[in-house]
Design a protein around this motif. Sequence first.
Motif, PDB file in Angstrom:
ATOM      1  N   THR A  21       0.843  -1.186   0.000  1.00 28.28           N
ATOM      2  CA  THR A  21       0.000   0.000   0.000  1.00 28.28           C
ATOM      3  C   THR A  21       0.881   1.239   0.000  1.00 28.28           C
ATOM      4  O   THR A  21       1.775   1.378   0.836  1.00 28.28           O
ATOM      5  CB  THR A  21      -0.930   0.023   1.223  1.00 28.28           C
ATOM      6  OG1 THR A  21      -1.666  -1.201   1.282  1.00 28.28           O
ATOM      7  CG2 THR A  21      -1.905   1.195   1.150  1.00 28.28           C
ATOM      8  N   ALA A  26      -3.000   3.798  -2.471  1.00 29.86           N
ATOM      9  CA  ALA A  26      -3.143   2.890  -3.607  1.00 29.86           C
ATOM     10  C   ALA A  26      -2.622   1.503  -3.225  1.00 29.86           C
ATOM     11  O   ALA A  26      -1.564   1.384  -2.598  1.00 29.86           O
ATOM     12  CB  ALA A  26      -2.387   3.423  -4.813  1.00 29.86           C
ATOM     13  N   TRP A  28      -1.339  -2.222  -4.418  1.00 30.86           N
ATOM     14  CA  TRP A  28      -0.791  -3.083  -5.467  1.00 30.86           C
ATOM     15  C   TRP A  28      -0.641  -4.472  -4.856  1.00 30.86           C
ATOM     16  O   TRP A  28      -0.054  -4.621  -3.777  1.00 30.86           O
ATOM     17  CB  TRP A  28       0.551  -2.562  -5.950  1.00 30.86           C
ATOM     18  CG  TRP A  28       0.457  -1.212  -6.596  1.00 30.86           C
ATOM     19  CD1 TRP A  28       0.436   0.001  -5.979  1.00 30.86           C
ATOM     20  CD2 TRP A  28       0.343  -0.949  -7.993  1.00 30.86           C
ATOM     21  NE1 TRP A  28       0.324   1.013  -6.897  1.00 30.86           N
ATOM     22  CE2 TRP A  28       0.270   0.464  -8.158  1.00 30.86           C
ATOM     23  CE3 TRP A  28       0.305  -1.752  -9.130  1.00 30.86           C
ATOM     24  CZ2 TRP A  28       0.153   1.070  -9.395  1.00 30.86           C
ATOM     25  CZ3 TRP A  28       0.199  -1.152 -10.376  1.00 30.86           C
ATOM     26  CH2 TRP A  28       0.119   0.243 -10.498  1.00 30.86           C
ATOM     27  N   GLN A 193      -4.374   4.116 -10.779  1.00 30.06           N
ATOM     28  CA  GLN A 193      -3.833   4.478  -9.479  1.00 30.06           C
ATOM     29  C   GLN A 193      -2.370   4.917  -9.530  1.00 30.06           C
ATOM     30  O   GLN A 193      -1.827   5.380  -8.533  1.00 30.06           O
ATOM     31  CB  GLN A 193      -3.967   3.299  -8.520  1.00 30.06           C
ATOM     32  CG  GLN A 193      -3.095   2.095  -8.900  1.00 30.06           C
ATOM     33  CD  GLN A 193      -3.703   0.792  -8.459  1.00 30.06           C
ATOM     34  OE1 GLN A 193      -4.840   0.481  -8.801  1.00 30.06           O
ATOM     35  NE2 GLN A 193      -2.949   0.018  -7.675  1.00 30.06           N
ATOM     36  N   PRO A 250       2.375   7.827  -8.014  1.00 22.65           N
ATOM     37  CA  PRO A 250       0.938   8.052  -8.237  1.00 22.65           C
ATOM     38  C   PRO A 250       0.655   8.523  -9.660  1.00 22.65           C
ATOM     39  O   PRO A 250       1.563   8.898 -10.408  1.00 22.65           O
ATOM     40  CB  PRO A 250       0.590   9.119  -7.205  1.00 22.65           C
ATOM     41  CG  PRO A 250       1.868   9.831  -6.944  1.00 22.65           C
ATOM     42  CD  PRO A 250       2.954   8.801  -7.072  1.00 22.65           C
ATOM     43  N   SER A 251      -0.603   8.528 -10.025  1.00 22.49           N
ATOM     44  CA  SER A 251      -0.995   8.887 -11.389  1.00 22.49           C
ATOM     45  C   SER A 251      -0.711  10.347 -11.709  1.00 22.49           C
ATOM     46  O   SER A 251      -0.562  10.707 -12.885  1.00 22.49           O
ATOM     47  CB  SER A 251      -2.481   8.591 -11.604  1.00 22.49           C
ATOM     48  OG  SER A 251      -3.268   9.291 -10.648  1.00 22.49           O
TER      49      SER A 251
END
Length: 673
Positions: A21, A26, A28, A193, A250-251
């Motif tokens: 996390t 987010a 994964w 994400q 992050p995105s």
Amino acid sequence: MAEIASHPDLSLETSGHFRFTTPTGAVWATNGPLLILHYYDRQHPRAQLVAAPSGDGQAFGTAGTPSLSAQGFLRNVSASTDVIRARADFPNIQIAIDFEIRRNKSGFIFRIADDGVVENQPGLYRILRVEVLPEFGAAVTGEKGYLTLPNWSGCQTFYDKSYPREVRQTIYSSNDQWEYNCNMGLFGITRAQGTLCGIVAAGDYDAELICRVHWEQARTNSIHPCFVYRWQQEDDRIPGPREIRYSITPSDSAEGEGYVFCGMSYREFLRQERGLLSWKEKAETRPVVLDYRDRFFLKIFMAYKEPQADGRGRYHATCTFAEARMILEDCVRRGMRHLAVMLVGWGIDGHDGMPPTRFPVDERLGGEAAFRKLIAWCAENDILLGVHDSYGESYECSPDFDPADVIRNRTGELWQGVIWSGGQVHKTCPSVFVEKHTKRDVPRLRHLGIYGHHHIDAIGSFMTCYSEDHPLPHRADFAGEVRRMFHFIQSEMGSVSTEMPFGPYFEAVDGYFHSYSHPGPWHRASVVGQYFLDRTIPLLSIVLHGSINCGEGAGSLKTDPLFWLDWGMVPTWEVCMTPSESFGIPSYQSVAADLSAIYAQYFGRDNLAALLGPLTIEGRWELSEGVSCTRYSDGTEVLVNRSDFAWQDLPPQSYRVNSLATARRESSEPAFA
């Protein structure tokens, strides 16, 4: 389900479920298994596989034998705030794998130490491969995002496939995967994400990337590493640690596109741990490297023989030394003065005509006397003159040919290749040719007056050598010898380039003639090309800009200059006096005007090569179809519109450079008239 370890950002269960996390929340994850063991069962004999964990025995076998009931379990060893240590245990076949998962500032590291592999009955069961974290971070078909693969200049695969496909490709492509051009131990998974970047940081010379699209019922799209401990079951186990590093952004990351984060992460790894230097650092010991960096790279193709098995094909002279001077005199008249010129086929019998014999200089081109005159004229006119050469092949037509120097395959046979100008290629072992040929001939060229740069033909996939006299038992051994060649040439000539990118030699070269931004038909016909290549991306430039000139040759002339600028590449070109139809090399006169226009943009009027060459790429944004913005390390931004329509106030087929160090530069006219 029992937990092996659980922390707010890192958890592992005995079921194989693993979760990471990020600080932004987010997640994964993979639902398991955590590892897949490929082993060789010498009872039957055959290769088998078993997962950790696995519920029931999966391996083929005979009732009552251990192989029938092989199972894998995950067992806790220890855990702390930042590290999980565990064991993948396969008790029925007496194999165990100890590993650790260690958190770091940008993600985590999965590592198997050299002594972390236990084989208690290697006479019966031998480890072949270990897949790590299969399906970790996988996207589902239909999601927004893409996979980033390290093929060619960079390969992008969207999550829109309707067919399941898997490819297992060797990092630093093996000879049977030459056309894949898997240049780096790097991959990425971009989702809504953010982006997950994987770097194979140890064991990369003997590893594979398992790439999947629309995979099975779950319709997953993913990449994960597979570490090879034996390529063949009869081999000794390949020593050394294995390590995969995952970094996550992050995105809305500052780098822009997800593949940019992957490239920047790999560049940091190469600079910190693999010896990749910036131009400034290179110049501390090799000042001439900066002179090479800022010049237009031009090859002049002089001679070749028609390919014939006995090496006695018809000889063609496409440019004598006198004609080469005529070409360069015209370049100077057109304002193209800052050139790095490499002569191809200058030696006896032309390009690849008689290696490892290259001297005397071919008399049909003017001989050594004419060569010396050209060297002197170039020095007087500030043209960096060098040669294109190859040290990895030998031919029976050469008086220096010695079968004892050739790589031996597993059966003891000589390793042979294609029929080329000198006949059928024999692959010379690099542990031989570095000492015997490179160190003999490169100083001889320098004695003639050549200094500043040397270009080496294609150095790609490598193989082991089974000669009793010069064995190279591992792929890393082969790469180490070739690096030694590059380092020697750097020390003798000041700088060195090669034909195409190849990850094992990033720290040992200064430029590439081709960067594979436009894969050819043979690339696209491969499994990766057919099923994973949606488009190429400038991943290679992001990794290497500021350290290596990533060159690219001419294609569709009207748009090439904008494309090179957009991707952070530099133009390269090859010409001759008489067109070489066999090699597709044009005459100089047919492209002289094009060369002049490209030179003006990169090395003359706008001098983009000098402006951008020293810098690293720190961000890239794809603003619209055909429109992008690239940010460099000093804050310079290059906005390129390669589309046929205006974008905001930027006309079609034009660019703008906003530099903090210099006045704003703008080109509202088409970049190439």
